[in-house]
Design a protein around this motif. Sequence first.
Motif, PDB file in Angstrom:
ATOM      1  N   PHE A  83       0.832  -1.202   0.000  1.00 54.18           N
ATOM      2  CA  PHE A  83       0.000   0.000   0.000  1.00 54.18           C
ATOM      3  C   PHE A  83       0.872   1.259   0.000  1.00 54.18           C
ATOM      4  N   ASP A  84       0.412   2.268  -0.740  1.00 51.24           N
ATOM      5  CA  ASP A  84       1.136   3.546  -0.770  1.00 51.24           C
ATOM      6  C   ASP A  84       0.919   4.322   0.525  1.00 51.24           C
ATOM      7  N   GLY A  85      -0.175   4.012   1.191  1.00 49.82           N
ATOM      8  CA  GLY A  85      -0.454   4.667   2.465  1.00 49.82           C
ATOM      9  C   GLY A  85      -1.294   3.750   3.333  1.00 49.82           C
ATOM     10  N   ILE A  86      -1.077   3.842   4.656  1.00 50.33           N
ATOM     11  CA  ILE A  86      -1.878   3.057   5.607  1.00 50.33           C
ATOM     12  C   ILE A  86      -2.349   4.003   6.697  1.00 50.33           C
ATOM     13  N   ILE A  87      -3.641   3.957   6.985  1.00 55.68           N
ATOM     14  CA  ILE A  87      -4.207   4.804   8.033  1.00 55.68           C
ATOM     15  C   ILE A  87      -4.854   3.895   9.064  1.00 55.68           C
ATOM     16  N   LEU A  88      -4.427   4.100  10.296  1.00 55.86           N
ATOM     17  CA  LEU A  88      -4.908   3.284  11.414  1.00 55.86           C
ATOM     18  C   LEU A  88      -5.811   4.195  12.226  1.00 55.86           C
ATOM     19  N   THR A  89      -7.066   3.790  12.433  1.00 58.14           N
ATOM     20  CA  THR A  89      -7.998   4.704  13.103  1.00 58.14           C
ATOM     21  C   THR A  89      -8.480   4.159  14.451  1.00 58.14           C
ATOM     22  N   ALA A  90      -7.617   3.383  15.115  1.00 59.37           N
ATOM     23  CA  ALA A  90      -7.862   2.947  16.498  1.00 59.37           C
ATOM     24  C   ALA A  90      -6.507   2.987  17.205  1.00 59.37           C
ATOM     25  N   GLY A  91      -6.547   3.250  18.537  1.00 62.69           N
ATOM     26  CA  GLY A  91      -5.300   3.443  19.288  1.00 62.69           C
ATOM     27  C   GLY A  91      -4.568   2.131  19.527  1.00 62.69           C
ATOM     28  N   ALA A  92      -3.317   2.036  19.067  1.00 61.44           N
ATOM     29  CA  ALA A  92      -2.544   0.791  19.143  1.00 61.44           C
ATOM     30  C   ALA A  92      -1.469   0.880  20.225  1.00 61.44           C
ATOM     31  N   PRO A  93      -1.117  -0.278  20.841  1.00 57.60           N
ATOM     32  CA  PRO A  93       0.025  -0.272  21.777  1.00 57.60           C
ATOM     33  C   PRO A  93       1.299   0.109  21.030  1.00 57.60           C
ATOM     34  N   GLN A  94       1.447  -0.423  19.822  1.00 57.88           N
ATOM     35  CA  GLN A  94       2.473   0.020  18.873  1.00 57.88           C
ATOM     36  C   GLN A  94       1.987  -0.358  17.481  1.00 57.88           C
ATOM     37  N   ILE A  95       2.630   0.189  16.455  1.00 57.37           N
ATOM     38  CA  ILE A  95       2.160  -0.107  15.095  1.00 57.37           C
ATOM     39  C   ILE A  95       2.388  -1.599  14.815  1.00 57.37           C
ATOM     40  N   PRO A  96       1.338  -2.341  14.455  1.00 57.99           N
ATOM     41  CA  PRO A  96       1.513  -3.769  14.168  1.00 57.99           C
ATOM     42  C   PRO A  96       2.513  -3.990  13.031  1.00 57.99           C
ATOM     43  N   GLN A  97       3.459  -4.919  13.254  1.00 59.19           N
ATOM     44  CA  GLN A  97       4.516  -5.170  12.265  1.00 59.19           C
ATOM     45  C   GLN A  97       3.967  -5.496  10.863  1.00 59.19           C
ATOM     46  N   PRO A  98       2.865  -6.289  10.728  1.00 60.01           N
ATOM     47  CA  PRO A  98       2.372  -6.578   9.378  1.00 60.01           C
ATOM     48  C   PRO A  98       2.032  -5.304   8.581  1.00 60.01           C
ATOM     49  N   GLY A 146       8.545   4.323   0.056  1.00 51.41           N
ATOM     50  CA  GLY A 146       8.070   5.704  -0.104  1.00 51.41           C
ATOM     51  C   GLY A 146       6.702   5.939   0.518  1.00 51.41           C
ATOM     52  N   GLY A 147       6.119   4.874   1.081  1.00 50.57           N
ATOM     53  CA  GLY A 147       4.764   4.985   1.625  1.00 50.57           C
ATOM     54  C   GLY A 147       4.721   5.658   2.988  1.00 50.57           C
ATOM     55  N   ARG A 148       3.525   6.112   3.366  1.00 53.74           N
ATOM     56  CA  ARG A 148       3.325   6.790   4.651  1.00 53.74           C
ATOM     57  C   ARG A 148       2.266   6.058   5.467  1.00 53.74           C
ATOM     58  N   LEU A 149       2.483   6.004   6.770  1.00 57.05           N
ATOM     59  CA  LEU A 149       1.523   5.366   7.680  1.00 57.05           C
ATOM     60  C   LEU A 149       1.176   6.381   8.770  1.00 57.05           C
ATOM     61  N   VAL A 150      -0.108   6.553   9.017  1.00 55.98           N
ATOM     62  CA  VAL A 150      -0.570   7.516  10.028  1.00 55.98           C
ATOM     63  C   VAL A 150      -1.472   6.784  11.012  1.00 55.98           C
ATOM     64  N   GLY A 151      -1.224   6.945  12.310  1.00 56.67           N
ATOM     65  CA  GLY A 151      -2.109   6.302  13.277  1.00 56.67           C
ATOM     66  C   GLY A 151      -1.766   6.659  14.705  1.00 56.67           C
ATOM     67  N   PRO A 152      -2.756   6.492  15.615  1.00 52.51           N
ATOM     68  CA  PRO A 152      -2.540   6.804  17.031  1.00 52.51           C
ATOM     69  C   PRO A 152      -1.878   5.642  17.765  1.00 52.51           C
ATOM     70  N   VAL A 153      -0.888   5.962  18.579  1.00 58.71           N
ATOM     71  CA  VAL A 153      -0.185   4.949  19.365  1.00 58.71           C
ATOM     72  C   VAL A 153      -0.161   5.406  20.822  1.00 58.71           C
ATOM     73  N   GLY A 154      -0.555   4.485  21.711  1.00 58.42           N
ATOM     74  CA  GLY A 154      -0.515   4.818  23.129  1.00 58.42           C
ATOM     75  C   GLY A 154      -1.654   4.158  23.866  1.00 58.42           C
TER      76      GLY A 154
END
Length: 223
Positions: A151-166, A174-182
Amino acid sequence: MKTLEEPEILREAREKMVHSQIELRGIQNAAVLAAMRAVPRHVFVPSELVEEAYDDCPLPIGEGQTISQPYIVGLMTTLLRPRAGQRILEVGTGSGYQAAVLAQMVGDVYTLERIGSLAARAAQLFERLELGNVHVQQGDGCLGWPEAAPFDGIILTAGAPQIPQPLFDQLAEGGRLVGPVGSRFHQMLQVWVKEGGRLEGEDTIAVAFVPLRGQFGWGAEEW
Ligand code: SAM
């Protein structure tokens, strides 16, 4: 996207939302503003909340989940820097609103939702709006969507303990990933970029999301 008939009062409320909550708060990306002007947010909220659909807050959508505050949708979309033709993965379909906004700007949106009833409702809405470039599936978004990656971009819209490795693995060069962590009490909206096979992340603002569940999410006893 199909243009639905709508009361003038809702169209005006959407215009006002985009101007006062998004544009005046510093989001200048014309494509983001146009997408948020186009997508009828009120069809993504429960019918009894239609009058609040353009308010400056998240709203409940059932199953203990929420549709995010419009500003957060605008900010996350801007940070993702979506472009025409791209393939984007969203983890946490929820109401389907964020996916519909992204679908105005990119080639295809793949969106995963853990809760079957929410995935089914979003699928119906994508059909009603003739959003043929949104693909929704019920499943654990922590595992991504390997068949459709990279994917060229990944958006995570739920709060994660950390970004899942998969998700990192399924991000294109060159891709971007945006998401809440904590945790429940403190989450940071993070932006990650993959360059030369290396990942670099940075914190942006503090946010409050519902928890990411699933294999790399929060357990019931932790949140
Ligand atoms: N993007 C949504 C919208 O536009 O309405 C808002 C998403 S809501 C804040 C977070 C969603 O993530 C919830 O619907 C929740 O069920 C979902 N979720 C939580 N853990 C998940 C997982 N492991 N896989 C897929 N979805 C998940």
